[in-house]
Motif scaffolding. Structure first.
Motif, mmCIF file in Angstrom:
data_model
loop_
_atom_site.group_PDB
_atom_site.id
_atom_site.type_symbol
_atom_site.label_atom_id
_atom_site.label_comp_id
_atom_site.label_asym_id
_atom_site.label_seq_id
_atom_site.Cartn_x
_atom_site.Cartn_y
_atom_site.Cartn_z
ATOM 1 N N THR A 77 -41.981 -16.758 17.525
ATOM 2 C CA THR A 77 -42.034 -16.345 16.120
ATOM 3 C C THR A 77 -43.109 -15.289 15.892
ATOM 4 N N ASP A 78 -43.797 -14.894 16.968
ATOM 5 C CA ASP A 78 -44.890 -13.920 16.836
ATOM 6 C C ASP A 78 -44.419 -12.488 17.025
ATOM 7 N N VAL A 79 -43.162 -12.322 17.440
ATOM 8 C CA VAL A 79 -42.637 -10.968 17.685
ATOM 9 C C VAL A 79 -41.210 -10.877 17.137
ATOM 10 N N LEU A 80 -40.763 -9.646 16.912
ATOM 11 C CA LEU A 80 -39.383 -9.409 16.500
ATOM 12 C C LEU A 80 -38.480 -9.599 17.712
ATOM 13 N N THR A 81 -37.474 -10.456 17.583
ATOM 14 C CA THR A 81 -36.599 -10.731 18.728
ATOM 15 C C THR A 81 -35.173 -10.241 18.520
ATOM 16 N N ILE A 82 -34.919 -9.606 17.372
ATOM 17 C CA ILE A 82 -33.589 -9.044 17.145
ATOM 18 C C ILE A 82 -33.698 -7.844 16.216
ATOM 19 N N ALA A 83 -32.983 -6.782 16.557
ATOM 20 C CA ALA A 83 -33.006 -5.556 15.761
ATOM 21 C C ALA A 83 -32.074 -5.703 14.558
ATOM 22 N N PRO A 84 -32.230 -4.845 13.558
ATOM 23 C CA PRO A 84 -31.353 -4.920 12.375
ATOM 24 C C PRO A 84 -29.867 -4.795 12.696
ATOM 25 N N TRP A 85 -29.524 -4.163 13.821
ATOM 26 C CA TRP A 85 -28.108 -4.045 14.207
ATOM 27 C C TRP A 85 -27.711 -5.146 15.196
ATOM 28 N N LEU A 86 -28.520 -6.205 15.226
ATOM 29 C CA LEU A 86 -28.247 -7.423 15.988
ATOM 30 C C LEU A 86 -28.368 -7.265 17.498
ATOM 31 N N ALA A 87 -29.113 -6.274 17.948
ATOM 32 C CA ALA A 87 -29.409 -6.148 19.383
ATOM 33 C C ALA A 87 -30.601 -7.049 19.706
ATOM 34 N N PRO A 88 -30.495 -7.908 20.722
ATOM 35 C CA PRO A 88 -31.637 -8.754 21.080
ATOM 36 C C PRO A 88 -32.775 -7.929 21.671
ATOM 37 N N ILE A 89 -34.012 -8.336 21.365
ATOM 38 C CA ILE A 89 -35.200 -7.712 21.947
ATOM 39 C C ILE A 89 -35.774 -8.725 22.928
ATOM 40 N N ILE A 90 -35.838 -8.348 24.194
ATOM 41 C CA ILE A 90 -36.131 -9.307 25.264
ATOM 42 C C ILE A 90 -37.633 -9.450 25.505
ATOM 43 N N TRP A 91 -38.137 -10.633 25.147
ATOM 44 C CA TRP A 91 -39.531 -10.988 25.375
ATOM 45 C C TRP A 91 -39.588 -12.215 26.286
ATOM 46 N N ASN A 92 -40.705 -12.400 26.917
ATOM 47 C CA ASN A 92 -40.910 -13.601 27.711
ATOM 48 C C ASN A 92 -40.770 -14.834 26.822
ATOM 49 N N GLY A 93 -40.057 -15.839 27.321
ATOM 50 C CA GLY A 93 -39.933 -17.098 26.600
ATOM 51 C C GLY A 93 -38.697 -17.254 25.749
ATOM 52 N N ILE A 94 -37.887 -16.197 25.602
ATOM 53 C CA ILE A 94 -36.707 -16.325 24.733
ATOM 54 C C ILE A 94 -35.408 -16.493 25.522
ATOM 55 N N PHE A 95 -35.464 -16.483 26.837
ATOM 56 C CA PHE A 95 -34.238 -16.612 27.627
ATOM 57 C C PHE A 95 -34.458 -17.579 28.783
ATOM 58 N N ASN A 96 -33.348 -18.073 29.321
ATOM 59 C CA ASN A 96 -33.382 -18.991 30.456
ATOM 60 C C ASN A 96 -32.768 -18.276 31.663
ATOM 61 N N SER A 97 -33.576 -17.976 32.637
ATOM 62 C CA SER A 97 -33.116 -17.222 33.819
ATOM 63 C C SER A 97 -32.048 -17.959 34.607
ATOM 64 N N ASP A 98 -32.137 -19.289 34.660
ATOM 65 C CA ASP A 98 -31.162 -20.056 35.429
ATOM 66 C C ASP A 98 -29.758 -19.901 34.836
ATOM 67 N N ILE A 99 -29.670 -19.981 33.509
ATOM 68 C CA ILE A 99 -28.370 -19.833 32.848
ATOM 69 C C ILE A 99 -27.822 -18.428 33.097
ATOM 70 N N LEU A 100 -28.676 -17.431 32.895
ATOM 71 C CA LEU A 100 -28.243 -16.040 33.048
ATOM 72 C C LEU A 100 -27.808 -15.737 34.482
ATOM 73 N N ASN A 101 -28.595 -16.179 35.442
ATOM 74 C CA ASN A 101 -28.248 -15.921 36.843
ATOM 75 C C ASN A 101 -26.917 -16.560 37.207
ATOM 76 N N ALA A 102 -26.696 -17.787 36.729
ATOM 77 C CA ALA A 102 -25.433 -18.470 37.023
ATOM 78 C C ALA A 102 -24.249 -17.684 36.463
ATOM 79 N N GLN A 103 -24.404 -17.177 35.238
ATOM 80 C CA GLN A 103 -23.322 -16.417 34.614
ATOM 81 C C GLN A 103 -23.046 -15.113 35.355
ATOM 82 N N PHE A 104 -24.098 -14.395 35.719
ATOM 83 C CA PHE A 104 -23.904 -13.109 36.390
ATOM 84 C C PHE A 104 -23.433 -13.283 37.832
#
Length: 349
Positions: A77-104
Motif C-alpha cells: 500500500t506504500d506504492v502505486l501498483t496499477i496505472a490508470p489504464w489498468l497496467a500492473p506496476i511490478i514491485w517486490n511483494g506483489i507477485f508469486n514467482s512459483d505461480i508465474l513460473n508454473a504458468q509460463f
C-alpha cells in the motif's frame, strides 16, 4: 401427340414442387440430426474431457500450494501498483514467482535478451552474462543476443541448459549518441528477420549493468517499460522529456504519465517491432531537419509510451543506479548500473 390438358399440367407442376420441398426438408432434417448427434456424442462434461485428454497425453497437472490472496489486504500500500489504464506496476511483494513460473513453463516460452557491447562497453560483458545466469529467467529458455563490433572480445562463459549466446556483428559508431540511437534500428531489423522465428518475448537492456536479484517472468507482457530510478517520485513538470516542439519526441508540459528508462523495455516480439520501428522512424524524421532529441532514444521511447501505453510497468527495482541511494519503496535492487567513468568509456576507443 395428344396435348396435356391445363388441369393435368398444373398437377404435374404441383407434384414437382412438392417433391422439391420434401427433398429440401429431408436434407435439413438430416443436417439437424447430424448436428444433434454431434452435439450429444460430445462429452457433456468438458472439464472431465479435458482432464482425460491430458492424462492420455501424459500431461501432468501439478498442484501448487500457496496462501490465498486476500481481496481486502493488498500486499503493498506504500506504492502505486496499477496505472490508470489498468497496467500492473511490478514491485517486490506483489507477485508469486512459483505461480508465474508454473504458468509460463506450461506455455514453453522462449525469451530473448538483447544488449549492446560496442567499443569499450565490451568490458562489461563478463559481469553481465555471469550475473544473468544467476538471476535472469532462471529455469527458462533464453537466447542472449549480443550486438558488438568486437566479437573476439566477448568472454566465453558456461551457460545453462536451454540457454544460448548469439553474437551479432554491427558497426561501431564514433559518437556514443549514434550508438544509443541506432540500437532501435538494429533491434527492429533483427526482430523482423530473425528474432520472430526464435523467441516469443524480447527484453532489451543496457550492458553496463549487473544483476543482483531475481528477474523472472513477472516482467513479461505484451509491451513493458521501466520507471526511471531518478524520476519515479517526480511530477511531470520535472520529467526530462524533450520539449522542442519541432521534434517528434516533444511532449508538452501538461502531458505525461511516468518517465521511462531507455535502458530497459520489451514485450512480445510483434510489439517490440512496433516500438522500435516508431522510435527509429521518429529519429530519422528529426535527423532529416537537423534535430537530435534531448535524451536520444530514451526521448522517443517516452513519446511512444505516452500514446501507446505499456501493458505492464516495471518498478525502478529493475533498473537501479546506486547514485539514487536506497529509498524505502525500493525493497530490492534487481538490476544495477556499474560504477564507471562515462567520459573514459564513451569517448575513447
Amino acid at each position: 401427340m395428344e396435348r396435356l390438358r391445363p388441369s393435368r399440367c398444373f398437377f404435374v407442376v404441383f407434384c414437382c414442387i412438392l417433391v422439391f420441398f420434401c427433398s429440401l426438408s429431408w436434407y435439413n432434417m438430416k443436417e439437424s440430426r447430424w448436428h444433434l448427434r454431434a452435439m450429444f456424442s460430445c462429452d457433456q462434461h468438458p472439464v472431465e474431457s479435458t482432464i482425460s485428454s491430458l492424462i492420455e497425453n501424459n500431461v501432468r497437472l501439478d498442484r501448487i500450494l500457496y496462501p490465498k490472496p486476500e481481496t481486502l489486504k493488498p500486499p503493498r500500500t506504500d506504492v502505486l501498483t496499477i496505472a490508470p489504464w489498468l497496467a500492473p506496476i511490478i514491485w517486490n511483494g506483489i507477485f508469486n514467482s512459483d505461480i508465474l513460473n508454473a504458468q509460463f513453463h506450461k506455455r514453453g516460452v522462449r525469451i530473448g535478451l538483447t544488449t549492446f557491447a560496442i567499443k569499450k562497453y565490451v568490458r562489461f560483458m563478463k559481469d553481465f552474462l555471469e550475473t544473468a545466469e544467476k538471476f535472469f529467467m532462471v529455469g527458462h529458455k533464453v537466447n542472449y543476443y549480443i550486438f558488438t563490433d568486437r566479437a573476439h572480445e566477448i568472454p566465453n562463459i558456461t551457460i545453462g541448459e536451454g540457454r544460448h549466446i548469439h553474437i551479432i556483428n554491427v558497426t561501431g559508431y564514433q559518437r556514443w549518441q549514434d550508438v544509443t540511437m541506432r540500437r532501435m534500428q538494429m533491434i527492429r531489423d533483427e526482430t523482423y528477420s530473425r528474432f520472430i522465428n526464435e523467441v516469443d518475448y524480447l527484453v532489451c537492456v543496457d550492458v553496463d549493468m549487473r544483476f543482483y536479484g531475481s528477474v523472472g517472468v513477472e516482467i513479461l507482457g505484451d509491451v513493458f517499460g521501466t520507471l526511471h530510478p531518478g524520476f519515479f517520485g517526480a511530477s511531470r513538470q520535472q520529467f526530462t522529456y524533450d520539449r522542442n516542439p519541432k521534434s517528434v519526441a516533444c511532449i508538452p508540459v501538461d502531458e505525461g504519465d511516468f518517465y521511462y528508462a531507455g535502458g530497459y523495455f520489451g514485450g512480445k516480439i510483434e510489439e517490440v517491432y512496433k516500438l522500435t520501428n516508431f522510435c527509429h522512424s521518429a529519429m530519422m524524421t528529426d535527423k532529416a531537419i537537423g534535430i537530435e532529441a534531448l535524451w536520444h532514444d530514451e526521448s522517443y521511447l517516452n513519446k511512444y509510451f505516452l500514446y501507446y501505453k505499456p501493458t505492464k510497468i516495471l518498478s525502478p527495482e529493475y533498473v537501479w543506479n546506486n547514485y539514487y541511494g536506497s529509498p524505502a519503496a525500493v525493497q530490492i535492487k534487481r538490476f544495477v548500473g556499474v560504477d564507471k567513468n562515462y567520459d573514459e568509456v564513451r569517448f575513447r576507443r
